[in-house]
Motif scaffolding. Structure first.
Motif, short mmCIF file in Angstrom:
data_model
loop_
_atom_site.label_atom_id
_atom_site.label_comp_id
_atom_site.label_asym_id
_atom_site.label_seq_id
_atom_site.Cartn_x
_atom_site.Cartn_y
_atom_site.Cartn_z
N ALA A 179 -9.95 3.31 1.84
CA ALA A 179 -8.60 2.96 2.28
C ALA A 179 -8.60 1.81 3.27
O ALA A 179 -7.72 0.94 3.23
N ALA A 180 -9.57 1.77 4.18
CA ALA A 180 -9.58 0.73 5.21
C ALA A 180 -9.67 -0.65 4.59
O ALA A 180 -8.91 -1.57 4.95
N ALA A 181 -10.57 -0.83 3.64
CA ALA A 181 -10.70 -2.13 2.98
C ALA A 181 -9.45 -2.45 2.18
O ALA A 181 -9.00 -3.60 2.13
N ALA A 182 -8.85 -1.44 1.58
CA ALA A 182 -7.68 -1.65 0.74
C ALA A 182 -6.46 -2.09 1.55
O ALA A 182 -5.65 -2.89 1.09
N LEU A 183 -6.31 -1.57 2.76
CA LEU A 183 -5.14 -1.86 3.58
C LEU A 183 -5.28 -3.12 4.42
O LEU A 183 -4.32 -3.56 5.05
N ALA A 184 -6.46 -3.74 4.41
CA ALA A 184 -6.72 -4.87 5.29
C ALA A 184 -5.76 -6.03 5.05
O ALA A 184 -5.47 -6.81 5.96
N ASP A 185 -5.26 -6.17 3.83
CA ASP A 185 -4.41 -7.30 3.49
C ASP A 185 -3.03 -6.86 3.01
O ASP A 185 -2.39 -7.54 2.21
N CYS A 186 -2.55 -5.71 3.52
CA CYS A 186 -1.25 -5.18 3.09
C CYS A 186 -0.23 -5.29 4.22
O CYS A 186 -0.34 -4.56 5.22
N LEU A 212 4.88 10.00 16.06
CA LEU A 212 3.55 10.27 15.51
C LEU A 212 2.75 9.00 15.27
O LEU A 212 1.60 9.07 14.84
N THR A 213 3.36 7.85 15.52
CA THR A 213 2.65 6.58 15.32
C THR A 213 2.51 5.85 16.64
O THR A 213 3.37 5.97 17.53
N ALA A 214 1.44 5.09 16.76
CA ALA A 214 1.21 4.32 17.98
C ALA A 214 2.07 3.06 18.02
O ALA A 214 2.13 2.39 19.05
N HIS A 215 2.74 2.75 16.91
CA HIS A 215 3.52 1.52 16.83
C HIS A 215 4.93 1.82 16.30
O HIS A 215 5.28 1.39 15.19
N PRO A 216 5.75 2.53 17.06
CA PRO A 216 7.10 2.88 16.59
C PRO A 216 7.98 1.66 16.32
O PRO A 216 8.92 1.74 15.55
N GLU A 217 7.65 0.53 16.95
CA GLU A 217 8.45 -0.68 16.73
C GLU A 217 8.27 -1.22 15.32
O GLU A 217 9.12 -1.97 14.81
N ARG A 218 7.20 -0.85 14.66
CA ARG A 218 6.94 -1.31 13.29
C ARG A 218 7.17 -0.21 12.26
O ARG A 218 6.81 -0.35 11.10
N ALA A 277 0.85 -1.19 0.00
CA ALA A 277 0.00 0.00 0.00
C ALA A 277 0.88 1.24 0.00
O ALA A 277 1.87 1.31 0.73
N CYS A 278 0.53 2.20 -0.83
CA CYS A 278 1.21 3.50 -0.86
C CYS A 278 0.19 4.57 -0.56
O CYS A 278 -0.79 4.73 -1.32
N ILE A 279 0.36 5.26 0.56
CA ILE A 279 -0.57 6.32 0.94
C ILE A 279 -0.08 7.63 0.33
O ILE A 279 0.98 8.14 0.70
N GLY A 280 -0.83 8.14 -0.61
CA GLY A 280 -0.43 9.32 -1.36
C GLY A 280 -0.19 8.92 -2.81
O GLY A 280 0.63 8.05 -3.09
N ALA A 318 -4.59 0.07 9.21
CA ALA A 318 -3.68 -0.97 8.75
C ALA A 318 -3.81 -2.22 9.61
O ALA A 318 -4.25 -2.16 10.77
N ARG A 319 -3.41 -3.35 9.07
CA ARG A 319 -3.46 -4.58 9.84
C ARG A 319 -2.47 -4.49 11.01
O ARG A 319 -1.46 -3.76 10.93
N PRO A 320 -2.71 -5.21 12.10
CA PRO A 320 -1.91 -5.03 13.33
C PRO A 320 -0.42 -5.28 13.17
O PRO A 320 0.38 -4.71 13.92
N ASP A 321 -0.03 -6.12 12.21
CA ASP A 321 1.38 -6.43 12.07
C ASP A 321 2.03 -5.74 10.87
O ASP A 321 3.15 -6.07 10.49
N ALA A 322 1.35 -4.78 10.28
CA ALA A 322 1.87 -4.12 9.09
C ALA A 322 3.14 -3.34 9.39
O ALA A 322 3.25 -2.67 10.42
N ILE A 323 4.10 -3.45 8.50
CA ILE A 323 5.32 -2.65 8.58
C ILE A 323 5.05 -1.33 7.88
O ILE A 323 4.59 -1.31 6.73
#
Length: 328
Positions: free
Chosen positions: A88-95, A141-147, A9-12, A120-125
Motif C-alpha cells: 500500500a505504501a508504494a501504491a499511495l506514494a503518487d495518489c 481519527l486523522t492527524a490531518h483533519p484539514e485535508r 487510491a481506494c482503501i478497501g 499517503a503523500r503529505p498533501d493527499a486529500i
C-alpha cells in the motif's frame, strides 16, 4: 472527463471500493484498489481476481445495455490494479486523492485512517465514504483533519450520479472545492451537506420507506400497489422536480394545510409541518404563486420554466412507455 487524469487510491476492495474504481477508471483515471486486510499471496490473488472480475462484469452489463462500446472495457480495466496491504505504501506514494471504503465500524475506520496518515503523500486529500459516521466524528481519527472530508456515494456507486460531500468545520475549503471538481469531472453530481445524521438522501428515504411499510402494515394498500403508486406518482414527479422545488411549484400553502389535516386526522406528530413551512406561510413565501418561496423567482421567465418542466414530464412518460395519442 474534465481536467487531467489523477491517480486515485481506494482503501478497501469491497463493494464500495469496486464501485468507485469502476467510476473513476471509466472517467479516465488510474485507480489503485488496496486490499485493506492482511492476506497471504494466494488469498490476495483470489480477492484481486474477484474484484476485477466483478468490475469487468459490471462494465460488460452496461456495454450490453448500449451505454458504450464493449471494445472500451479492456482499456478501462487496464487503469485499475489491486494491491496487497503490504504494498500500500508504494501504491499511495503518487495518489493525490485517497478514498476510505472499509466496513462500517469505528475500529475499521480508525485503522484505515491511521494507515492513510502513515503512508499517503503529505498533501493527499482523504475522503471517507461512510454512510454511518459523521465527518466531524471521523476527523478526530486523522492527524490531518484539514485535508479530510466525507464523500458518501450511493450504491451502485458506478451508476448513481449523486455523491454527498460532507466536510467538517476543520476541512480546508480548498479541499472541498478540489473534491467537487474531481467528482464533477468524473460525471458525478456532488452536493455539499453539513455533518448531520443521515445526510440528505438516506434521511429522506428512511422516512419514505418506513411510511410505505406502514401503509402495507395498516392494510391501506398492497405492497404491489404502494410500489406502483411510488413509481408512477411519487417517482414520476420527483425525477423532474426536486422536493423543495415541488413545494414551490404546487405552493407551500398546500403543504401547510395538508400537513395540518394529516396531523389532525392521524393524531401522528410525524405529519406536522416544520417551522420553516409555518414561517413561509406567514410571510407569503409560498412559491411560484407569490414569486418567492424557498427559491426567489424574481426576474425569472415563469412561462418558459413551466414549459421546460412540462417537456421533462412528457419525456418521462415516453421513458415509461405511457405516451398515448388522443382518441379522436
Amino acid at each position: 472527463m474534465t481536467g487531467a487524469p489523477a491517480r486515485i487510491a481506494c482503501i478497501g476492495a469491497g463493494r464500495m471500493g469496486r464501485g468507485m474504481a469502476h467510476a473513476f477508471a471509466y472517467a479516465g483515471h488510474d485507480v489503485v484498489l488496496v486490499d485493506a486486510k492482511p492476506r497471504d499471496a494466494a488469498a490476495h490473488a483470489a480477492l484481486a481476481a474477484e474484484a476485477l472480475g466483478e468490475i469487468r462484469a459490471s462494465l460488460g452489463q452496461l456495454a450490453g445495455l448500449g451505454a458504450f462500446e464493449a471494445a472500451a472495457i479492456e482499456p478501462i480495466m487496464a487503469r485499475i490494479r489491486v494491491v496487497a496491504l503490504d504494498d500500500a505504501a508504494a501504491a499511495l506514494a503518487d495518489c493525490p486523492f485517497v478514498f476510505e471504503g472499509v466496513p462500517e465500524t469505528r475500529e475499521a475506520k480508525a485503522s484505515a485512517l491511521a494507515l492513510i496518515d502513515a503512508i499517503a503523500r503529505p498533501d493527499a486529500i482523504v475522503a471517507s465514504t461512510t454512510s454511518t459516521f459523521l465527518s466531524t466524528d471521523l476527523a478526530g481519527l486523522t492527524a490531518h483533519p484539514e485535508r479530510f472530508l466525507n464523500a458518501h456515494w450511493l450504491n451502485p456507486a458506478y451508476l448513481v450520479p449523486l455523491v454527498e460531500v460532507s466536510p467538517s468545520p476543520a476541512t480546508d475549503p480548498a479541499v472541498t472545492a478540489a473534491m467537487l471538481r474531481l467528482l464533477e469531472g468524473a460525471g458525478k453530481m456532488p452536493v455539499v451537506c453539513a455533518a448531520s445524521p443521515g445526510y440528505i438522501v438516506p434521511r429522506i428515504q428512511a422516512l419514505a420507506m418506513n411510511e410505505a411499510a406502514r401503509l402495507v402494515e395498516e392494510g391501506v394498500a398492497t405492497a404491489e400497489d404502494v410500489d406502483k403508486a411510488v413509481l408512477y406518482g411519487f417517482g414520476f414527479r420527483f425525477a423532474v422536480l426536486g422536493l423543495i422545488e415541488f413545494i414551490d411549484w404546487g405552493g407551500g400553502d398546500i403543504l401547510y394545510y395538508a400537513s395540518r389535516y394529516m396531523r389532525q386526522a392521524t393524531g401522528e406528530e410525524r405529519f406536522a409541518a416544520p417551522a420553516v413551512i409555518e414561517r413561509n406561510m406567514a410571510e407569503g413565501r409560498i412559491g411560484l404563486k407569490t414569486g418567492r418561496g424557498f427559491y426567489d423567482y424574481a426576474g425569472r421567465d415563469l412561462d418558459a420554466y413551466r414549459r421546460e418542466r412540462l417537456g421533462a414530464f412528457l419525456a418521462m412518460l415516453g421513458h415509461l412507455g405511457l405516451t398515448r395519442p388522443p382518441v379522436l
